[in-house]
Design a protein around this motif. Structure first.
Motif, short mmCIF file in Angstrom:
data_model
loop_
_atom_site.label_atom_id
_atom_site.label_comp_id
_atom_site.label_asym_id
_atom_site.label_seq_id
_atom_site.Cartn_x
_atom_site.Cartn_y
_atom_site.Cartn_z
N LYS A 53 0.84 -1.21 0.00
CA LYS A 53 0.00 0.00 0.00
C LYS A 53 0.87 1.25 0.00
CE LYS A 53 -3.47 -2.49 2.72
NZ LYS A 53 -4.10 -2.61 4.05
N SER A 54 1.95 1.21 0.79
CA SER A 54 2.83 2.37 0.88
C SER A 54 3.54 2.62 -0.46
CB SER A 54 3.86 2.17 1.99
OG SER A 54 3.21 2.04 3.25
N ARG A 55 3.86 1.55 -1.17
CA ARG A 55 4.50 1.71 -2.49
C ARG A 55 3.55 2.37 -3.48
NH1 ARG A 55 7.10 -3.29 -1.28
NH2 ARG A 55 5.58 -4.51 -2.49
N LEU A 56 2.26 2.08 -3.37
CA LEU A 56 1.29 2.75 -4.25
C LEU A 56 1.27 4.25 -3.96
CD1 LEU A 56 -1.04 2.66 -6.34
CD2 LEU A 56 -2.59 2.42 -4.41
N VAL A 57 1.24 4.61 -2.67
CA VAL A 57 1.25 6.03 -2.30
C VAL A 57 2.54 6.68 -2.79
CG1 VAL A 57 1.23 7.66 -0.37
CG2 VAL A 57 -0.25 5.63 -0.32
N GLU A 58 3.66 5.98 -2.65
CA GLU A 58 4.94 6.48 -3.15
C GLU A 58 4.86 6.76 -4.64
OE1 GLU A 58 9.45 4.80 -2.81
OE2 GLU A 58 8.02 3.53 -3.91
N SER A 59 4.30 5.82 -5.40
CA SER A 59 4.19 6.00 -6.85
C SER A 59 3.38 7.23 -7.20
CB SER A 59 3.57 4.75 -7.48
OG SER A 59 4.39 3.62 -7.31
N ILE A 60 2.29 7.43 -6.49
CA ILE A 60 1.43 8.59 -6.78
C ILE A 60 2.17 9.89 -6.47
CG2 ILE A 60 -0.67 9.79 -6.05
CD1 ILE A 60 -1.98 7.04 -5.73
N LEU A 61 2.85 9.96 -5.32
CA LEU A 61 3.58 11.17 -4.94
C LEU A 61 4.72 11.47 -5.90
CD1 LEU A 61 3.68 10.77 -1.06
CD2 LEU A 61 2.42 12.50 -2.36
N LEU A 62 5.32 10.42 -6.48
CA LEU A 62 6.43 10.60 -7.42
C LEU A 62 5.96 10.77 -8.85
CD1 LEU A 62 9.00 8.00 -6.02
CD2 LEU A 62 8.90 10.46 -5.60
N GLY A 63 4.66 10.66 -9.08
CA GLY A 63 4.13 10.84 -10.43
C GLY A 63 4.32 9.66 -11.34
N ILE A 64 4.51 8.47 -10.76
CA ILE A 64 4.65 7.25 -11.56
C ILE A 64 3.27 6.78 -12.00
CG2 ILE A 64 5.39 4.83 -11.50
CD1 ILE A 64 7.47 5.68 -9.39
N PRO A 65 3.05 6.53 -13.29
CA PRO A 65 1.70 6.14 -13.76
C PRO A 65 1.18 4.88 -13.08
CG PRO A 65 3.13 6.70 -15.60
CD PRO A 65 4.02 6.64 -14.40
N ILE A 66 -0.10 4.86 -12.81
CA ILE A 66 -0.79 3.74 -12.17
C ILE A 66 -1.58 2.99 -13.25
CG2 ILE A 66 -2.43 3.07 -10.37
CD1 ILE A 66 0.13 4.42 -9.37
N PRO A 67 -1.55 1.65 -13.24
CA PRO A 67 -2.32 0.90 -14.24
C PRO A 67 -3.81 1.26 -14.23
CG PRO A 67 -0.83 -0.56 -13.04
CD PRO A 67 -0.79 0.76 -12.33
N SER A 68 -4.45 1.08 -15.35
CA SER A 68 -5.87 1.42 -15.48
C SER A 68 -6.73 0.61 -14.51
CB SER A 68 -6.35 1.17 -16.91
OG SER A 68 -5.69 2.00 -17.81
N ILE A 69 -7.83 1.22 -14.10
CA ILE A 69 -8.83 0.58 -13.24
C ILE A 69 -10.05 0.28 -14.11
CG2 ILE A 69 -10.42 0.98 -11.31
CD1 ILE A 69 -8.12 2.82 -10.18
N PHE A 70 -10.60 -0.91 -13.97
CA PHE A 70 -11.75 -1.31 -14.77
C PHE A 70 -13.00 -1.38 -13.90
CE2 PHE A 70 -8.41 -2.39 -17.54
CZ PHE A 70 -8.91 -2.54 -18.83
N VAL A 71 -14.08 -0.77 -14.38
CA VAL A 71 -15.37 -0.86 -13.71
C VAL A 71 -16.41 -1.31 -14.73
CG1 VAL A 71 -14.81 0.92 -11.99
CG2 VAL A 71 -15.92 1.58 -14.14
N ALA A 72 -17.45 -1.96 -14.25
CA ALA A 72 -18.56 -2.40 -15.10
C ALA A 72 -19.82 -1.66 -14.69
CB ALA A 72 -18.76 -3.90 -15.00
N GLN A 73 -20.50 -1.12 -15.65
CA GLN A 73 -21.72 -0.36 -15.38
C GLN A 73 -22.88 -1.34 -15.20
OE1 GLN A 73 -23.08 2.16 -18.63
NE2 GLN A 73 -23.32 3.87 -17.20
N ASP A 74 -23.62 -1.19 -14.08
CA ASP A 74 -24.76 -2.07 -13.85
C ASP A 74 -26.00 -1.51 -14.52
OD1 ASP A 74 -25.86 -0.10 -12.20
OD2 ASP A 74 -25.37 -1.14 -10.33
#
Length: 368
Positions: A53-74
């Protein structure tokens, strides 16, 4: 138009999707407003460590791109999370918005990372050195995420296939965890019903599964195997059960689309079967009998489950008598039938094993 072009055109109609760029703050608001849905059943899948979890926050603070999130519309237009549970749940927990993140509304306490060792002990909104600064929190809130929105016009089976593919690229989710997610996407009432069956006292007592198997939702998979197989006609090579995980995927999605058709009868068969097992011997039944030690030993045995539980259920479903000396049947299975008829099933593909165990179980559990 060539055959390939026709197939591409048809498949594209099955999955209709948009790509949207959205800030963490906007996504958070959609969750708070009930538009972005993370089903309670999915919380069992939120298994990232504090370091991850901390590495994700690190990535966001450093501007490292995050993989796409997929959602399905109900059908109501709301977004159900399909892929990205770990990332989205981490961002919600960081802000103290995830109900199951320890203490109620308690924010995530971060740990040191490779590039940001001073993240150690910091959390959202805390005062002084223990907190992220206002600027850092604003950077996180304004960070952009790419969302792929699978529109409600898409075919449910296509959504399931997409989720499987997304989670085959380095994911640690088990096949059942993936299956659970898509059951909820097709019909959340089915998932609630399956959970109810998995918590039936006699079922829980007879299986006596360890924490690891429960965390991996093996109990839910056993429920689905039971429902699909107990009265199934076995024909052809491998009893028609080759590539069993795919067969189970297809069966459960079809069942979810038709639910509640047939559910009442299946539930009755399930309850009668495990109540009978519980009365006869409970957790000993699905363990290996050792003649030399004169006792049941070891952990849960899939072979015993397939022979005894599915054997009893076959007779319950068809209104025929079944033997009530379940403990005696379990001893006979290991002392005589396995050595003489079944042999070793270790290493067999699941479908091959079923082709052997299910017919033996139906014969073993018939009243003689």
């Amino acid at each position: 138009m060539t055959d390939l072009e026709s197939q591409v055109s048809a498949a594209r109609r099955e999955v209709s999707a948009d790509t949207i760029s959205m800030s963490v703050s906007e996504l958070t608001n959609l969750y708070k407003e009930g538009i972005l849905i993370i089903r309670p059943e999915f919380q069992r899948l939120f298994r990232w460590s504090t370091e991850q979890k901390s590495r994700l926050v690190e990535s966001i603070l450093l501007g490292i791109p995050i993989p796409s999130i997929f959602v399905a519309q109900d059908s109501g237009g709301k977004w159900e999370l399909v892929d990205g549970l770990q990332r989205v749940s981490t961002l919600l927990q960081l802000q103290g918005l995830l109900p199951s993140s320890g203490t109620p509304n308690g924010p995530l306490e971060l740990t040191a990372t490779t590039y940001l060792p001073d993240l150690e002990g910091r959390s959202w909104g805390a005062a002084g050195k223990r907190g992220l600064s206002d600027a850092q929190m604003l950077d996180i809130r304004l960070a952009r995420l790419d969302l792929r929105v699978i529109k409600r016009s898409s075919d449910p089976k296509a959504k399931f296939d997409l989720f499987q593919r997304l989670n085959s690229y380095g994911s640690t989710l088990t096949p059942q965890e993936i299956r659970t997610a898509l059951i909820a996407g097709v019909n959340s009432d089915v998932l609630t019903w399956i959970h109810k069956l998995s918590q039936h006292e006699s079922f829980v007592q007879s299986l006596s599964l360890g924490d690891r198997l429960l965390d991996e939702q093996f109990d839910l998979e056993l429920v689905l195997r039971f429902l699909m197989l107990h009265n199934r006609e076995l024909k052809g090579k491998r009893g028609g059960l080759g590539d069993f995980p795919t067969k189970l995927d297809n069966w459960v999605i079809d069942f979810a689309e038709k639910f509640p058709a047939g559910a009442k009868l299946l539930e009755s068969t399930f309850m009668q079967t495990f109540d009978a097992i519980d009365q006869a011997g409970s957790e000993s039944v699905f363990r290996k009998w050792d003649d030399g030690k004169n006792s049941f030993r070891g952990g849960f045995s899939s072979t015993s489950f397939e022979c005894i539980a599915l054997g009893i259920a076959f007779h319950v479903a068809n209104g025929s008598s079944f033997r009530d000396d379940v403990i005696g049947a379990a001893k006979e299975l290991w002392s005589k039938i396995i050595p003489e008829e079944l042999g070793t099933v270790t290493g067999l593909a699941t479908g091959d094993r079923f082709a052997k165990t299910i017919p033996i179980g139906r014969k073993l559990m018939s009243r003689k």
